[in-house]
Design an enzyme around this catalytic site. Sequence first.
Site, PDB file in Angstrom:
ATOM      1  N   GLY A 130      43.682  40.206  34.031  1.00 58.80           N
ATOM      2  CA  GLY A 130      43.540  40.722  35.399  1.00 58.80           C
ATOM      3  C   GLY A 130      44.793  40.456  36.212  1.00 58.80           C
ATOM      4  O   GLY A 130      44.738  40.311  37.433  1.00 58.80           O
ATOM      5  N   ALA A 142      40.175  38.920  34.833  1.00 56.85           N
ATOM      6  CA  ALA A 142      39.818  40.334  34.675  1.00 56.85           C
ATOM      7  C   ALA A 142      38.330  40.520  34.893  1.00 56.85           C
ATOM      8  O   ALA A 142      37.518  39.716  34.438  1.00 56.85           O
ATOM      9  CB  ALA A 142      40.206  40.810  33.273  1.00 56.85           C
ATOM     10  N   GLN A 178      35.293  43.835  36.434  1.00 58.83           N
ATOM     11  CA  GLN A 178      34.903  44.891  37.376  1.00 58.83           C
ATOM     12  C   GLN A 178      34.421  44.082  38.567  1.00 58.83           C
ATOM     13  O   GLN A 178      33.307  43.566  38.574  1.00 58.83           O
ATOM     14  CB  GLN A 178      33.812  45.758  36.746  1.00 58.83           C
ATOM     15  N   SER A 179      35.261  43.948  39.578  1.00 58.16           N
ATOM     16  CA  SER A 179      35.024  42.930  40.606  1.00 58.16           C
ATOM     17  C   SER A 179      34.423  43.470  41.895  1.00 58.16           C
ATOM     18  O   SER A 179      34.193  42.709  42.824  1.00 58.16           O
ATOM     19  CB  SER A 179      36.345  42.224  40.935  1.00 58.16           C
ATOM     20  N   THR A 230      31.787  33.080  40.713  1.00 61.19           N
ATOM     21  CA  THR A 230      31.777  33.628  42.071  1.00 61.19           C
ATOM     22  C   THR A 230      30.582  33.180  42.904  1.00 61.19           C
ATOM     23  O   THR A 230      29.481  32.965  42.362  1.00 61.19           O
ATOM     24  CB  THR A 230      31.776  35.172  42.003  1.00 61.19           C
ATOM     25  N   GLU A 250      28.925  35.064  44.557  1.00 59.47           N
ATOM     26  CA  GLU A 250      27.885  36.100  44.413  1.00 59.47           C
ATOM     27  C   GLU A 250      26.756  35.613  43.508  1.00 59.47           C
ATOM     28  O   GLU A 250      25.649  36.169  43.540  1.00 59.47           O
ATOM     29  CB  GLU A 250      28.488  37.383  43.830  1.00 59.47           C
ATOM     30  N   LYS A 286      28.175  37.926  36.057  1.00 60.92           N
ATOM     31  CA  LYS A 286      29.030  36.747  36.253  1.00 60.92           C
ATOM     32  C   LYS A 286      28.255  35.458  35.968  1.00 60.92           C
ATOM     33  O   LYS A 286      28.824  34.466  35.503  1.00 60.92           O
ATOM     34  CB  LYS A 286      29.565  36.727  37.682  1.00 60.92           C
ATOM     35  N   HIS A 328      37.940  35.368  48.845  1.00 56.02           N
ATOM     36  CA  HIS A 328      39.305  35.059  49.262  1.00 56.02           C
ATOM     37  C   HIS A 328      40.107  36.346  49.273  1.00 56.02           C
ATOM     38  O   HIS A 328      39.966  37.207  48.415  1.00 56.02           O
ATOM     39  CB  HIS A 328      39.934  33.978  48.375  1.00 56.02           C
TER      40      HIS A 328
HETATM   41  P1  NAP Z   1      40.768  42.479  41.480  1.00 56.25           P
HETATM   42  O1  NAP Z   1      41.889  42.550  42.453  1.00 56.25           O
HETATM   43  O2  NAP Z   1      39.724  43.537  41.519  1.00 56.25           O
HETATM   44  O3  NAP Z   1      41.410  42.431  40.005  1.00 56.25           O
HETATM   45  C1  NAP Z   1      40.636  42.633  38.872  1.00 56.25           C
HETATM   46  C2  NAP Z   1      41.550  42.726  37.662  1.00 56.25           C
HETATM   47  O4  NAP Z   1      40.742  42.918  36.486  1.00 56.25           O
HETATM   48  C3  NAP Z   1      42.536  43.882  37.690  1.00 56.25           C
HETATM   49  O5  NAP Z   1      43.772  43.445  37.168  1.00 56.25           O
HETATM   50  C4  NAP Z   1      41.913  44.900  36.754  1.00 56.25           C
HETATM   51  O6  NAP Z   1      42.839  45.758  36.144  1.00 56.25           O
HETATM   52  C5  NAP Z   1      41.303  43.967  35.716  1.00 56.25           C
HETATM   53  N1  NAP Z   1      40.264  44.608  34.907  1.00 56.25           N
HETATM   54  C6  NAP Z   1      39.155  45.250  35.333  1.00 56.25           C
HETATM   55  N2  NAP Z   1      38.413  45.664  34.286  1.00 56.25           N
HETATM   56  C7  NAP Z   1      39.079  45.282  33.168  1.00 56.25           C
HETATM   57  C8  NAP Z   1      38.841  45.434  31.774  1.00 56.25           C
HETATM   58  N3  NAP Z   1      37.762  46.077  31.314  1.00 56.25           N
HETATM   59  N4  NAP Z   1      39.727  44.907  30.906  1.00 56.25           N
HETATM   60  C9  NAP Z   1      40.836  44.259  31.355  1.00 56.25           C
HETATM   61  N5  NAP Z   1      41.136  44.111  32.661  1.00 56.25           N
HETATM   62  C10 NAP Z   1      40.258  44.597  33.557  1.00 56.25           C
HETATM   63  O7  NAP Z   1      40.020  41.083  41.599  1.00 56.25           O
HETATM   64  P2  NAP Z   1      40.488  39.711  42.296  1.00 56.25           P
HETATM   65  O8  NAP Z   1      40.057  39.733  43.720  1.00 56.25           O
HETATM   66  O9  NAP Z   1      41.903  39.448  41.952  1.00 56.25           O
HETATM   67  O10 NAP Z   1      39.527  38.676  41.562  1.00 56.25           O
HETATM   68  C11 NAP Z   1      39.920  38.036  40.353  1.00 56.25           C
HETATM   69  C12 NAP Z   1      38.681  37.533  39.623  1.00 56.25           C
HETATM   70  O11 NAP Z   1      37.998  36.591  40.448  1.00 56.25           O
HETATM   71  C13 NAP Z   1      37.651  38.589  39.273  1.00 56.25           C
HETATM   72  O12 NAP Z   1      37.067  38.218  38.051  1.00 56.25           O
HETATM   73  C14 NAP Z   1      36.623  38.490  40.392  1.00 56.25           C
HETATM   74  O13 NAP Z   1      35.365  38.940  39.928  1.00 56.25           O
HETATM   75  C15 NAP Z   1      36.644  37.000  40.651  1.00 56.25           C
HETATM   76  N6  NAP Z   1      36.317  36.566  42.006  1.00 56.25           N
HETATM   77  C16 NAP Z   1      36.983  37.096  43.071  1.00 56.25           C
HETATM   78  C17 NAP Z   1      36.714  36.621  44.346  1.00 56.25           C
HETATM   79  C18 NAP Z   1      37.437  37.185  45.547  1.00 56.25           C
HETATM   80  O14 NAP Z   1      36.947  37.001  46.667  1.00 56.25           O
HETATM   81  N7  NAP Z   1      38.591  37.822  45.377  1.00 56.25           N
HETATM   82  C19 NAP Z   1      35.762  35.605  44.541  1.00 56.25           C
HETATM   83  C20 NAP Z   1      35.122  35.066  43.420  1.00 56.25           C
HETATM   84  C21 NAP Z   1      35.417  35.532  42.151  1.00 56.25           C
HETATM   85  P3  NAP Z   1      43.306  47.166  36.801  1.00 56.25           P
HETATM   86  O15 NAP Z   1      44.457  46.832  37.711  1.00 56.25           O
HETATM   87  O16 NAP Z   1      43.696  47.968  35.634  1.00 56.25           O
HETATM   88  O17 NAP Z   1      42.141  47.724  37.552  1.00 56.25           O
HETATM   89  N1  GDD Z   2      33.331  46.835  50.725  1.00 53.25           N
HETATM   90  C1  GDD Z   2      32.684  47.037  51.872  1.00 53.25           C
HETATM   91  N2  GDD Z   2      32.887  48.206  52.558  1.00 53.25           N
HETATM   92  N3  GDD Z   2      31.847  46.083  52.333  1.00 53.25           N
HETATM   93  C2  GDD Z   2      31.240  46.295  53.508  1.00 53.25           C
HETATM   94  C3  GDD Z   2      31.422  47.454  54.255  1.00 53.25           C
HETATM   95  C4  GDD Z   2      32.271  48.471  53.749  1.00 53.25           C
HETATM   96  O1  GDD Z   2      32.476  49.514  54.340  1.00 53.25           O
HETATM   97  N4  GDD Z   2      30.681  47.355  55.377  1.00 53.25           N
HETATM   98  C5  GDD Z   2      30.058  46.182  55.345  1.00 53.25           C
HETATM   99  N5  GDD Z   2      30.397  45.527  54.197  1.00 53.25           N
HETATM  100  C6  GDD Z   2      29.865  44.219  53.788  1.00 53.25           C
HETATM  101  C7  GDD Z   2      29.223  44.222  52.409  1.00 53.25           C
HETATM  102  O2  GDD Z   2      27.895  44.765  52.487  1.00 53.25           O
HETATM  103  C8  GDD Z   2      29.270  42.736  52.093  1.00 53.25           C
HETATM  104  O3  GDD Z   2      28.173  42.089  52.691  1.00 53.25           O
HETATM  105  C9  GDD Z   2      30.547  42.242  52.795  1.00 53.25           C
HETATM  106  O4  GDD Z   2      30.941  43.306  53.681  1.00 53.25           O
HETATM  107  C10 GDD Z   2      31.708  41.908  51.882  1.00 53.25           C
HETATM  108  O5  GDD Z   2      31.923  42.980  50.995  1.00 53.25           O
HETATM  109  P1  GDD Z   2      33.220  43.043  50.046  1.00 53.25           P
HETATM  110  O6  GDD Z   2      34.448  42.830  50.836  1.00 53.25           O
HETATM  111  O7  GDD Z   2      33.117  44.279  49.224  1.00 53.25           O
HETATM  112  O8  GDD Z   2      33.084  41.724  49.150  1.00 53.25           O
HETATM  113  P2  GDD Z   2      31.831  41.040  48.416  1.00 53.25           P
HETATM  114  O9  GDD Z   2      31.470  39.832  49.221  1.00 53.25           O
HETATM  115  O10 GDD Z   2      30.773  42.013  48.115  1.00 53.25           O
HETATM  116  O11 GDD Z   2      32.479  40.602  47.033  1.00 53.25           O
HETATM  117  C11 GDD Z   2      33.763  39.951  46.975  1.00 53.25           C
HETATM  118  O12 GDD Z   2      33.564  38.543  47.022  1.00 53.25           O
HETATM  119  C12 GDD Z   2      32.843  37.985  45.904  1.00 53.25           C
HETATM  120  C13 GDD Z   2      32.719  36.493  46.162  1.00 53.25           C
HETATM  121  O13 GDD Z   2      31.641  36.229  47.007  1.00 53.25           O
HETATM  122  C14 GDD Z   2      34.455  40.389  45.684  1.00 53.25           C
HETATM  123  O14 GDD Z   2      35.766  39.911  45.699  1.00 53.25           O
HETATM  124  C15 GDD Z   2      33.744  39.822  44.462  1.00 53.25           C
HETATM  125  O15 GDD Z   2      34.531  40.125  43.293  1.00 53.25           O
HETATM  126  C16 GDD Z   2      33.620  38.303  44.641  1.00 53.25           C
HETATM  127  O16 GDD Z   2      32.967  37.744  43.525  1.00 53.25           O
END
Ligand code: NAP
Ligand code: GDD
Length: 343
Positions: free
Chosen positions: A9, A82, A84-85, A126, A128, A154, A180
């Site tokens: 990822g 990596a 589907q996040s 996560t 989630e 997850k 984050h």
């Molecule tokens: P992101 O920006 O959506 O990045 C996801 C990465 O996974 C991308 O590089 C994507 O590649 C790759 N990927 C998706 N499907 C794949 C597959 N089938 N095989 C190989 N690579 C694949 O996510 P992020 O925010 O950096 O988050 C990193 C990780 O932390 C994720 O696992 C997410 O679920 C987890 N997480 C995130 C948060 C948050 O708030 N950001 C919080 C808790 C946990 P492409 O560029 O090709 O799409």
């Molecule tokens: N994306 C999105 N778009 N979210 C919206 C919108 C909109 O137009 N309007 C309201 N929301 C609300 C969603 O319903 C959710 O409650 C909140 O905003 C945050 O949505 P996202 O930013 O899409 O993040 P997430 O909390 O669902 O998931 C992210 O955080 C997780 C950790 O708690 C992702 O990064 C996940 O990969 C990660 O695990």
Amino acid sequence: MTKTAMVSGVTGQDGGYLAKFLLEKGYRVFGLYRRGSTDTFSKLREHGILDRIEMLDFDLLEFSNICRLFKRYAPDEFYNLAAQSFVAASWEEPIYTTQADGMGVLYILEAIREFSPKTRLYQASTSEMFGKVQETPQTESTPFYPRSPYGISKLMAHWACVNYSESFGVFASSGILFNHESPMRGKEFVTRKITSHFARLFTGQTEEPLELGNMNAMRDWGFSGDYVEMMWKILQQDKPDTYVIATGETHTIKEFVEEVSKRCGFELRWEGSGVNEIGVNTKTGKTIVKVNPKFYRPAEVDMLIGNPEKARRELSWKVKVTFKELCAMMIDADIERAKKGTL
Ligand code: NAP
Ligand code: GDD
């Protein structure tokens, strides 16, 4: 000897920050990416590190590829970022999400067990997984109640890591990271959706209102650049374990909008309620935010707030970037991009 780390990822938000952090620590970094028909290296270019990473083909669904990687390189550390996040997409693609985010991790664990038992695995768990929260604030021992196919898959991956540690001695640790964000956040996530739209409003590139779903949901938002350091620290411990990484503060989506709006110099007044709620720019009288039920989720995670006490104690975790600073950092970066035409 130079340590080796693989980052799956690597093209995503956290991947770029982590790869940069590891390079600065002197690691040889392998960046794992999946081939696509479009360029996905833009974040790595913006970080200025693309030419310092050894890029390798990788897909979470391809067991043979994962086995080959461990057989050939046996890295000291493997960071599995990596996935589907995007939670919302996981209801549209529940099977793919489960195969990638759940089974994909099992493939990695199996490959480590078979070909590279010394590799330490970091799994991106996560908040989630807490979903419909059973306790507030959430800690490492709060019972899980995932609310989406993403959360469920997850959770499977999370327990697989615990189980492979207990069953086979694999060093598999998880960070239960709360939301984050950063200027590198994907634009489909709510924070970046807000800042990219407000940047266009601010620079006069649009007059269309920003359409959002549930603005009352609450999230514990930190800065990605700080969180990746904790991923590394988690793998430097003596034994595999699980850590909550969070700020310990929670805010509504509406508060995020208000903070960004203020930074743009707009005075925002809320009118109506529920699906009819709108945000009006008091100076122009124009609606700049409105609700579109299309963005509501089939099941919502209403409120997340983490208690990172264990990480504070064992990893010296400290929040460096506050909510206000995060909002400012993201909107400022998007305004810059809008001015340069790169938004
Ligand atoms: P992101 O920006 O959506 O990045 C996801 C990465 O996974 C991308 O590089 C994507 O590649 C790759 N990927 C998706 N499907 C794949 C597959 N089938 N095989 C190989 N690579 C694949 O996510 P992020 O925010 O950096 O988050 C990193 C990780 O932390 C994720 O696992 C997410 O679920 C987890 N997480 C995130 C948060 C948050 O708030 N950001 C919080 C808790 C946990 P492409 O560029 O090709 O799409
Ligand atoms: N994306 C999105 N778009 N979210 C919206 C919108 C909109 O137009 N309007 C309201 N929301 C609300 C969603 O319903 C959710 O409650 C909140 O905003 C945050 O949505 P996202 O930013 O899409 O993040 P997430 O909390 O669902 O998931 C992210 O955080 C997780 C950790 O708690 C992702 O990064 C996940 O990969 C990660 O695990």
